[in-house]
Design a protein around this motif. Structure first.
Motif, PDB file in Angstrom:
ATOM      1  N   LYS A  46       2.294  -4.045  16.765  1.00 16.51           N
ATOM      2  CA  LYS A  46       1.461  -4.493  17.876  1.00 16.51           C
ATOM      3  C   LYS A  46       0.128  -3.772  17.779  1.00 16.51           C
ATOM      4  CE  LYS A  46       1.724  -5.592  22.794  1.00 16.51           C
ATOM      5  NZ  LYS A  46       2.552  -5.521  24.021  1.00 16.51           N
ATOM      6  N   THR A  47      -0.890  -4.478  17.295  1.00 16.47           N
ATOM      7  CA  THR A  47      -2.168  -3.860  16.992  1.00 16.47           C
ATOM      8  C   THR A  47      -3.311  -4.784  17.399  1.00 16.47           C
ATOM      9  OG1 THR A  47      -3.595  -3.062  15.193  1.00 16.47           O
ATOM     10  CG2 THR A  47      -1.972  -4.737  14.628  1.00 16.47           C
ATOM     11  N   SER A  48      -4.431  -4.175  17.765  1.00 17.09           N
ATOM     12  CA  SER A  48      -5.615  -4.959  18.113  1.00 17.09           C
ATOM     13  C   SER A  48      -6.385  -5.405  16.879  1.00 17.09           C
ATOM     14  CB  SER A  48      -6.535  -4.151  19.030  1.00 17.09           C
ATOM     15  OG  SER A  48      -6.971  -2.975  18.378  1.00 17.09           O
ATOM     16  N   SER A  49      -6.044  -4.874  15.700  1.00 14.22           N
ATOM     17  CA  SER A  49      -6.667  -5.318  14.459  1.00 14.22           C
ATOM     18  C   SER A  49      -6.081  -6.662  14.050  1.00 14.22           C
ATOM     19  CB  SER A  49      -6.446  -4.293  13.350  1.00 14.22           C
ATOM     20  OG  SER A  49      -7.101  -3.086  13.649  1.00 14.22           O
ATOM     21  N   ASP A  50      -6.867  -7.449  13.320  1.00  6.71           N
ATOM     22  CA  ASP A  50      -6.428  -8.773  12.887  1.00  6.71           C
ATOM     23  C   ASP A  50      -6.103  -8.791  11.404  1.00  6.71           C
ATOM     24  OD1 ASP A  50      -6.654 -10.520  15.264  1.00  6.71           O
ATOM     25  OD2 ASP A  50      -8.757  -9.915  15.209  1.00  6.71           O
ATOM     26  N   VAL A 132      -3.547 -15.902  -5.268  1.00 14.35           N
ATOM     27  CA  VAL A 132      -2.626 -14.826  -4.934  1.00 14.35           C
ATOM     28  C   VAL A 132      -3.470 -13.678  -4.392  1.00 14.35           C
ATOM     29  CG1 VAL A 132      -1.005 -13.109  -5.814  1.00 14.35           C
ATOM     30  CG2 VAL A 132      -0.879 -15.463  -6.625  1.00 14.35           C
ATOM     31  N   GLY A 133      -3.121 -13.206  -3.201  1.00 11.80           N
ATOM     32  CA  GLY A 133      -3.867 -12.119  -2.588  1.00 11.80           C
ATOM     33  C   GLY A 133      -3.118 -10.803  -2.689  1.00 11.80           C
ATOM     34  N   LEU A 134      -3.870  -9.712  -2.854  1.00 12.34           N
ATOM     35  CA  LEU A 134      -3.329  -8.349  -2.854  1.00 12.34           C
ATOM     36  C   LEU A 134      -3.749  -7.691  -1.547  1.00 12.34           C
ATOM     37  CD1 LEU A 134      -2.051  -5.835  -4.246  1.00 12.34           C
ATOM     38  CD2 LEU A 134      -4.305  -5.402  -5.271  1.00 12.34           C
ATOM     39  N   PHE A 135      -2.780  -7.090  -0.833  1.00 11.12           N
ATOM     40  CA  PHE A 135      -3.033  -6.558   0.493  1.00 11.12           C
ATOM     41  C   PHE A 135      -2.496  -5.134   0.623  1.00 11.12           C
ATOM     42  CE2 PHE A 135      -2.536 -11.121   0.696  1.00 11.12           C
ATOM     43  CZ  PHE A 135      -3.632 -11.534   1.442  1.00 11.12           C
ATOM     44  N   GLU A 136      -3.146  -4.376   1.521  1.00  7.36           N
ATOM     45  CA  GLU A 136      -2.710  -3.020   1.846  1.00  7.36           C
ATOM     46  C   GLU A 136      -2.353  -2.968   3.323  1.00  7.36           C
ATOM     47  OE1 GLU A 136      -4.830   1.059   0.932  1.00  7.36           O
ATOM     48  OE2 GLU A 136      -5.481   0.275   2.874  1.00  7.36           O
ATOM     49  N   GLN A 137      -1.158  -2.480   3.623  1.00  6.51           N
ATOM     50  CA  GLN A 137      -0.733  -2.286   5.008  1.00  6.51           C
ATOM     51  C   GLN A 137      -0.731  -0.790   5.303  1.00  6.51           C
ATOM     52  OE1 GLN A 137       3.157  -3.820   5.944  1.00  6.51           O
ATOM     53  NE2 GLN A 137       3.068  -3.187   8.079  1.00  6.51           N
ATOM     54  N   ASP A 138      -1.590  -0.385   6.229  1.00  8.45           N
ATOM     55  CA  ASP A 138      -1.686   1.010   6.652  1.00  8.45           C
ATOM     56  C   ASP A 138      -0.787   1.174   7.877  1.00  8.45           C
ATOM     57  OD1 ASP A 138      -2.407   3.466   7.808  1.00  8.45           O
ATOM     58  OD2 ASP A 138      -4.447   3.339   7.053  1.00  8.45           O
ATOM     59  N   LEU A 139       0.345   1.825   7.691  1.00 12.84           N
ATOM     60  CA  LEU A 139       1.326   1.937   8.771  1.00 12.84           C
ATOM     61  C   LEU A 139       0.872   2.879   9.871  1.00 12.84           C
ATOM     62  CD1 LEU A 139       4.549   2.049   6.570  1.00 12.84           C
ATOM     63  CD2 LEU A 139       3.613   0.097   7.808  1.00 12.84           C
ATOM     64  N   ASP A 140       0.081   3.881   9.541  1.00  9.25           N
ATOM     65  CA  ASP A 140      -0.396   4.824  10.548  1.00  9.25           C
ATOM     66  C   ASP A 140      -1.448   4.182  11.459  1.00  9.25           C
ATOM     67  OD1 ASP A 140       1.268   6.872   9.710  1.00  9.25           O
ATOM     68  OD2 ASP A 140      -0.210   7.670   8.296  1.00  9.25           O
ATOM     69  N   ASN A 141      -2.397   3.503  10.855  1.00  7.80           N
ATOM     70  CA  ASN A 141      -3.478   2.877  11.628  1.00  7.80           C
ATOM     71  C   ASN A 141      -3.157   1.451  12.049  1.00  7.80           C
ATOM     72  OD1 ASN A 141      -5.318   5.111  11.488  1.00  7.80           O
ATOM     73  ND2 ASN A 141      -5.682   4.581   9.348  1.00  7.80           N
ATOM     74  N   GLN A 142      -2.017   0.935  11.583  1.00  7.51           N
ATOM     75  CA  GLN A 142      -1.557  -0.406  11.921  1.00  7.51           C
ATOM     76  C   GLN A 142      -2.613  -1.461  11.591  1.00  7.51           C
ATOM     77  OE1 GLN A 142      -0.164  -0.072  16.064  1.00  7.51           O
ATOM     78  NE2 GLN A 142       1.898   0.115  15.246  1.00  7.51           N
ATOM     79  N   THR A 143      -3.057  -1.422  10.345  1.00  5.73           N
ATOM     80  CA  THR A 143      -4.043  -2.391   9.858  1.00  5.73           C
ATOM     81  C   THR A 143      -3.558  -3.008   8.551  1.00  5.73           C
ATOM     82  OG1 THR A 143      -5.260  -0.679   8.644  1.00  5.73           O
ATOM     83  CG2 THR A 143      -5.987  -1.164  10.896  1.00  5.73           C
ATOM     84  N   ILE A 144      -4.095  -4.178   8.261  1.00  2.00           N
ATOM     85  CA  ILE A 144      -3.851  -4.854   6.983  1.00  2.00           C
ATOM     86  C   ILE A 144      -5.203  -5.197   6.383  1.00  2.00           C
ATOM     87  CG2 ILE A 144      -2.934  -6.925   5.873  1.00  2.00           C
ATOM     88  CD1 ILE A 144      -0.700  -6.888   7.946  1.00  2.00           C
ATOM     89  N   GLN A 145      -5.402  -4.811   5.131  1.00  2.00           N
ATOM     90  CA  GLN A 145      -6.667  -5.063   4.454  1.00  2.00           C
ATOM     91  C   GLN A 145      -6.437  -5.912   3.217  1.00  2.00           C
ATOM     92  OE1 GLN A 145      -9.041  -1.574   3.696  1.00  2.00           O
ATOM     93  NE2 GLN A 145     -10.406  -2.646   2.291  1.00  2.00           N
ATOM     94  N   HIS A 146      -7.248  -6.947   3.072  1.00  2.00           N
ATOM     95  CA  HIS A 146      -7.198  -7.819   1.904  1.00  2.00           C
ATOM     96  C   HIS A 146      -8.031  -7.175   0.801  1.00  2.00           C
ATOM     97  CE1 HIS A 146      -7.994 -12.164   0.233  1.00  2.00           C
ATOM     98  NE2 HIS A 146      -7.369 -11.379  -0.627  1.00  2.00           N
ATOM     99  N   LEU A 147      -7.391  -6.816  -0.316  1.00  2.00           N
ATOM    100  CA  LEU A 147      -8.054  -6.062  -1.371  1.00  2.00           C
ATOM    101  C   LEU A 147      -8.627  -6.937  -2.473  1.00  2.00           C
ATOM    102  CD1 LEU A 147      -5.442  -3.172  -1.782  1.00  2.00           C
ATOM    103  CD2 LEU A 147      -7.542  -3.158  -0.405  1.00  2.00           C
ATOM    104  N   ASP A 148      -7.897  -7.977  -2.868  1.00  3.23           N
ATOM    105  CA  ASP A 148      -8.343  -8.778  -4.014  1.00  3.23           C
ATOM    106  C   ASP A 148      -7.656 -10.139  -3.992  1.00  3.23           C
ATOM    107  OD1 ASP A 148      -9.840  -9.219  -6.333  1.00  3.23           O
ATOM    108  OD2 ASP A 148      -8.199  -8.614  -7.641  1.00  3.23           O
ATOM    109  N   SER A 149      -8.228 -11.092  -4.734  1.00  2.25           N
ATOM    110  CA  SER A 149      -7.656 -12.429  -4.865  1.00  2.25           C
ATOM    111  C   SER A 149      -7.700 -12.857  -6.324  1.00  2.25           C
ATOM    112  CB  SER A 149      -8.438 -13.449  -4.030  1.00  2.25           C
ATOM    113  OG  SER A 149      -8.436 -13.110  -2.671  1.00  2.25           O
ATOM    114  N   TYR A 150      -6.679 -13.605  -6.746  1.00  7.19           N
ATOM    115  CA  TYR A 150      -6.664 -14.172  -8.102  1.00  7.19           C
ATOM    116  C   TYR A 150      -6.486 -15.679  -7.967  1.00  7.19           C
ATOM    117  CZ  TYR A 150      -5.872 -14.562 -13.109  1.00  7.19           C
ATOM    118  OH  TYR A 150      -5.987 -14.883 -14.439  1.00  7.19           O
ATOM    119  N   PHE A 151      -7.434 -16.446  -8.513  1.00  8.27           N
ATOM    120  CA  PHE A 151      -7.412 -17.902  -8.384  1.00  8.27           C
ATOM    121  C   PHE A 151      -6.330 -18.507  -9.281  1.00  8.27           C
ATOM    122  CE2 PHE A 151      -9.207 -22.089  -9.794  1.00  8.27           C
ATOM    123  CZ  PHE A 151      -9.011 -22.752  -8.586  1.00  8.27           C
ATOM    124  N   ILE A 152      -5.509 -19.376  -8.687  1.00  5.22           N
ATOM    125  CA  ILE A 152      -4.430 -20.033  -9.430  1.00  5.22           C
ATOM    126  C   ILE A 152      -4.814 -21.458  -9.829  1.00  5.22           C
ATOM    127  CG2 ILE A 152      -2.002 -20.710  -9.400  1.00  5.22           C
ATOM    128  CD1 ILE A 152      -2.502 -17.704  -9.371  1.00  5.22           C
TER     129      ILE A 152
END
Length: 208
Positions: A46-50, A132-152
């Motif tokens: 439950k986070t205010s980040s999107d 295909v997207g590569l993502f990072e989930q920060d459990l402490d800050n409760q955020t998800i960041q999109h790091l990279d994409s590879y075109f299929i």
């Protein structure tokens, strides 16, 4: 002289705010108590980040962030997280295939988790561009960041996506050279991706 310094500091602050907004979503218009329904549903946070997808450069001059705002097909194999965007005159839709989320290893020492997932981008044209997207989930800050994409590909049919021996293996159908896009794609392609050893925030293709 002091006035010039204050102006420079103000410009730096604006640029910093733009970067935060791009990667974490715009919080300026959020009401008190707001939380992302998509992140809550998919990750039980439950986070205010999107959950923001960095839109790859398709008929636009720059990349942009698209906020995922709803879940469609919940509880089905066709379930997707959906977001809409408008850049100048272009309108489009992003669909993240959360049923094919694959985590890359265990939670790290600094309480982060990395995962991959396919997503598609469509606009007013006939194309449906899959990545295909590569993502990072920060459990402490409760955020998800999109790091990279590879075109299929454009208007492909994704058959399978799985992790094997720390590699991302995909099978999909694409249109053959003599095949019309109005037809279902029939040419099967196998692709293996991985995370770059030098730049761990980048997806690369494995060559065999």
């Amino acid at each position: 002289m002091k006035k010039l310094i204050y102006i420079a500091l103000a410009c730096v602050s604006v640029l910093a705010l733009v970067n935060v907004t791009r990667y974490m979503g715009d919080n300026t218009s959020k009401v008190a108590g707001y939380h992302s329904e998509v992140i809550l549903t998919l990750f039980s946070m439950k986070t205010s980040s999107d959950f923001v997808i960095n839109l790859p450069d398709i008929n636009t001059d720059t990349d942009a962030g698209v906020k995922l705002t709803s879940i469609i097909g919940l509880g089905t194999q066709e379930g997707k997280a959906q977001g809409n965007y408008q850049i100048d005159e272009e309108r489009g839709e992003v669909l993240l295939d959360y049923m094919r989320i694959n985590t890359l290893g265990p939670i790290t020492a600094d309480n982060r988790m990395y995962f991959v997932a396919p997503f598609s981008v469509s606009n007013q044209g006939s194309g449906v561009f899959t990545y295909v997207g590569l993502f990072e989930q920060d459990l402490d800050n409760q955020t998800i960041q999109h790091l990279d994409s590879y075109f299929i590909g454009d208007r492909i049919q994704l058959n399978e996506m799985r992790l094997f021996d720390a590699k991302i293996e995909l099978s999909f159908n694409q249109h053959g050279e003599q095949q019309a896009y109005a037809e279902a794609p029939t040419e099967t392609v196998y692709l293996t991706l991985g995370v770059d050893d030098v730049s761990p925030t980048k997806l690369v293709k494995y060559l065999f």
